[in-house]
Write an enzyme that holds these catalytic residues in place. Structure first.
Site, PDB file in Angstrom:
ATOM      1  N   GLU A 116     -14.725   4.836   5.072  1.00 32.13           N
ATOM      2  CA  GLU A 116     -14.327   5.397   6.376  1.00 32.13           C
ATOM      3  C   GLU A 116     -14.813   6.837   6.537  1.00 32.13           C
ATOM      4  O   GLU A 116     -14.396   7.525   7.471  1.00 32.13           O
ATOM      5  CB  GLU A 116     -12.803   5.361   6.546  1.00 32.13           C
ATOM      6  CG  GLU A 116     -12.179   3.976   6.538  1.00 32.13           C
ATOM      7  CD  GLU A 116     -12.480   3.139   7.776  1.00 32.13           C
ATOM      8  OE1 GLU A 116     -13.235   3.597   8.659  1.00 32.13           O
ATOM      9  OE2 GLU A 116     -11.961   2.010   7.846  1.00 32.13           O
ATOM     10  N   HIS A 139      -5.939   8.759   6.365  1.00 37.73           N
ATOM     11  CA  HIS A 139      -5.753   7.382   6.836  1.00 37.73           C
ATOM     12  C   HIS A 139      -4.820   6.660   5.862  1.00 37.73           C
ATOM     13  O   HIS A 139      -5.003   6.743   4.651  1.00 37.73           O
ATOM     14  CB  HIS A 139      -7.096   6.654   6.908  1.00 37.73           C
ATOM     15  CG  HIS A 139      -6.947   5.180   7.119  1.00 37.73           C
ATOM     16  ND1 HIS A 139      -6.337   4.646   8.242  1.00 37.73           N
ATOM     17  CD2 HIS A 139      -7.292   4.114   6.355  1.00 37.73           C
ATOM     18  CE1 HIS A 139      -6.342   3.333   8.146  1.00 37.73           C
ATOM     19  NE2 HIS A 139      -6.909   2.981   7.013  1.00 37.73           N
ATOM     20  N   HIS A 141      -1.419   3.271   5.755  1.00 40.84           N
ATOM     21  CA  HIS A 141      -0.861   2.067   6.386  1.00 40.84           C
ATOM     22  C   HIS A 141       0.666   2.148   6.433  1.00 40.84           C
ATOM     23  O   HIS A 141       1.341   1.408   5.697  1.00 40.84           O
ATOM     24  CB  HIS A 141      -1.273   0.814   5.587  1.00 40.84           C
ATOM     25  CG  HIS A 141      -2.751   0.651   5.380  1.00 40.84           C
ATOM     26  ND1 HIS A 141      -3.296  -0.148   4.383  1.00 40.84           N
ATOM     27  CD2 HIS A 141      -3.818   1.179   6.045  1.00 40.84           C
ATOM     28  CE1 HIS A 141      -4.615  -0.118   4.449  1.00 40.84           C
ATOM     29  NE2 HIS A 141      -4.968   0.694   5.435  1.00 40.84           N
ATOM     30  N   GLU A 169      13.471  15.208  16.060  1.00 47.52           N
ATOM     31  CA  GLU A 169      12.342  15.901  15.412  1.00 47.52           C
ATOM     32  C   GLU A 169      10.998  15.343  15.888  1.00 47.52           C
ATOM     33  O   GLU A 169       9.972  16.013  15.740  1.00 47.52           O
ATOM     34  CB  GLU A 169      12.445  15.826  13.884  1.00 47.52           C
ATOM     35  CG  GLU A 169      12.141  14.477  13.312  1.00 47.52           C
ATOM     36  CD  GLU A 169      12.187  14.438  11.780  1.00 47.52           C
ATOM     37  OE1 GLU A 169      12.396  15.487  11.153  1.00 47.52           O
ATOM     38  OE2 GLU A 169      12.039  13.343  11.224  1.00 47.52           O
ATOM     39  N   HIS A 210      -3.026  -2.267  11.606  1.00 50.95           N
ATOM     40  CA  HIS A 210      -3.751  -1.726  10.449  1.00 50.95           C
ATOM     41  C   HIS A 210      -3.093  -0.445   9.910  1.00 50.95           C
ATOM     42  O   HIS A 210      -2.612  -0.430   8.796  1.00 50.95           O
ATOM     43  CB  HIS A 210      -5.212  -1.483  10.853  1.00 50.95           C
ATOM     44  CG  HIS A 210      -6.069  -0.968   9.744  1.00 50.95           C
ATOM     45  ND1 HIS A 210      -7.421  -1.142   9.684  1.00 50.95           N
ATOM     46  CD2 HIS A 210      -5.766  -0.231   8.635  1.00 50.95           C
ATOM     47  CE1 HIS A 210      -7.908  -0.604   8.582  1.00 50.95           C
ATOM     48  NE2 HIS A 210      -6.921  -0.028   7.936  1.00 50.95           N
TER      49      HIS A 210
HETATM   50 ZN   LIG Z   1      -6.947   1.051   6.126  1.00 56.10          ZN
END
Ligand SMILES: [Zn+2]
Length: 281
Positions: A116, A139, A141, A169, A210
């Site tokens: 990525e 990144h 999940h 918050e 994702h």
């Molecule tokens: Zn991922």
């Protein structure tokens, strides 16, 4: 002079990826993180001045020529970063043409940056235009946030208002809301471009079914941003698991009070509900 492996940067990256793993947000080789370092910061170490090898990148990163990034490796498991930092992460410099990176440290078994990485670089470019202190793209999940992408309409406004309503918050930490893109194939320049475009307005971009791309000026700030989004998503999920009926939540008036109290610049378009009846979604 100190060696790079003993630096705060390697330590903080290993700790952060370990925390992401322990949260359950980066199973197997899921997730990737990049941290921008300055030439002065890199120059303070005895073993970061030689190019070990060059690695091509499938994206024109010439806008970032000369910039340094400490980045996690492709296929690497976050649970191993603490034990094998020099194998599972690397310090790279974007070359002048922007089509290759110079490896300055790490990836000592022949590894390469995350698949990525082009998406990271595109998002770094977007965020640097908004914030000169931009340092981190992360990144991962987050389970409850990903679960919400199956049950809440895929609209930035609907997601943002739902998360804001779960905890005071939320609007304090992400007053601009969160951006949502359509489902797209990961590891492609197309998802990178879509994400980077959303990053002009949001530090958090949700990838349906994702995970999330998040940006910030430090590892702690970016991690804390994801934690806050995911906490609200967990509360939402727990409410639904309790039977789903919401009797009360934060209101538009509560949002205004928070904006006043914490002097926030919130996303004005998200502060009033859409015309149709809006439940907590
Ligand atoms: Zn991922």
């Amino acid at each position: 002079m100190t060696k790079f492996i003993d630096s705060q940067y390697v330590h903080d990256m290993a700790q952060t990826t370990n925390n992401l793993y322990r949260h359950g947000w980066d199973e197997r080789n899921g997730g990737n993180v990049s941290l921008r370092l300055t030439a002065e910061e890199v120059g303070a170490f005895s073993d970061t001045d030689k190019v070990l090898r060059q690695i091509p990148i499938a994206f024109d990163a010439s806008e970032l020529a000369g910039k340094y990034y400490l980045v996690t490796g492709t296929g690497r498991y976050f649970k191993n970063m603490v034990e094998f930092p020099e194998r599972d992460m690397g310090l790279i410099r974007i070359n002048d043409k922007g089509n290759e990176v110079d490896l300055m440290w790490g990836f000592n078994d022949g590894g390469e940056p995350t698949s990525e990485f082009p998406s990271h670089l595109m998002s770094h470019i977007s965020r640097l235009k908004q914030d000169p202190n931009q340092r981190v793209i992360m990144h991962c999940h987050p389970t409850n946030l990903v679960a919400m992408t199956f049950t809440v309409p895929l609209s930035s406004k609907r997601f943002s208002r739902t998360l804001w309503k779960m905890h005071p918050e939320s609007i304090v930490v992400f007053p601009e809301g969160v951006g949502v893109i359509p489902y797209m194939c990961p590891g492609t320049n197309e998802i990178g471009e879509k994400t980077a475009a959303k990053m002009n307005d949001f530090r958090v971009v949700v990838w349906p079914h994702h995970g999330v791309f998040a940006a910030g000026d430090s590892l702690d700030e970016t991690y804390g941003l994801v934690e806050t989004v995911e906490k609200s998503a967990l509360i939402y999920t727990t409410i639904r698991a309790q039977g789903g009926e919401i009797l009360q939540s934060l209101t538009d008036k509560d949002f205004r009070d928070l904006i006043k109290r914490f002097d926030l610049t919130a996303n004005e378009a998200f502060l009033t509900p859409d015309a149709q009846t809006e439940t907590v979604e």
